[in-house]
Design a protein around this motif. Structure first.
Motif: not given
Length: 258
Positions: A128, A148, A131
């Motif tokens: 998390e 990605e 990202r």
């Protein structure tokens, strides 16, 4: 292109539509960057959708009216980083800089010499955070394609999948005898593949068994420097010189076709 940038998670937008930004993005624009009513903002979804809009601030909410759609060309050669997990904040730094350079995919790897140990809960929290880091790096750099980040995996599983990748140049930073310089693979007649993947080892390097598996899967050993580089330095150095070679080749091709 507007100096303010904001990440958008919704569907594709049409010119003239008015949307409300989520609270996190609104706070970043208004509370941190000091955007004001009437300022232009570049909105992007990380998949190639990019729009410009005018911000309208009402109380604690921020709205954006779309005034134009931008055509952003996707890179012709995908740059992929398969990175052994780095301890401390090293991995955060690698992901940030790799995103600024423009990698398409980041694959975090567990190797025999990986020192960072994460249980399932900590892996989820780390993913998390990563990202969030790459989204912020996209805003800062103007890279509108969010890389990605795949789930953390063992290197042997990654190499097993990598064996079947087609039209891909596979490179690994290596201290092994016989490693070549990168320009040995970027000769004038060399045609860019659809992807170039870099495999970067942990502190202490890959084991001989891991090198053997990588070579069997088609990875070419590359000497980055006459000096021994830290993991973070090796990753960014490898991506930087490869990005330079890609852009130089694409630029030369465009000139030749002019």
């Amino acid at each position: 292109m507007a100096g303010f940038k904001s990440y958008y998670r919704g569907p594709m937008l049409n010119i003239g539509v008015r949307i409300q930004l989520d609270k996190g993005e609104a706070h970043h624009l208004v509370g941190v960057l000091r955007a004001r009513n009437g300022d232009k903002v570049t909105l992007f979804n990380g998949l190639g959708g990019v729009w410009e809009g005018i911000i309208d601030i009402s109380s604690k909410n921020a709205f954006l009216t779309v005034i134009s759609e931008l055509n952003i060309e996707k890179p012709k050669c995908n740059l992929i980083l398969a990175q052994s997990l780095s301890k401390g904040k090293g991995m955060d730094e690698i992901l940030q800089k790799a995103t600024e350079i423009g990698v398409a995919k980041i694959i975090p790897l567990k190797t025999d010499r990986t020192e960072l140990k994460l249980d399932a809960e900590r892996e989820t929290k780390r993913m998390e955070r990563w990202r969030t880091i790459v989204i912020e790096a996209c805003k800062q750099s103007g890279n509108f394609f969010i890389p990605e980040i795949v789930e953390i995996q063992r290197i042997k599983n990654f190499l097993r999948e990598c064996f079947f990748m087609e039209n891909t140049l596979k490179l690994t930073a290596s201290l092994e005898v016989g490693a070549k310089l990168l320009n040995n693979y970027f000769l004038r007649e060399f045609e860019l593949p659809s992807s170039i993947i870099w495999l970067i080892g942990p502190e202490g390097d890959f084991t001989s068994r891991e090198y053997k598996l990588a070579f069997e899967c088609g990875f070419k050993p590359i000497s980055l420097s006459r000096n021994v580089l830290r993991v973070e330095t090796a990753a960014i150095y490898a991506l930087s010189i490869t990005d330079y070679e890609i852009n130089s080749r694409l630029g030369n091709a465009q000139l030749e076709n002019f």
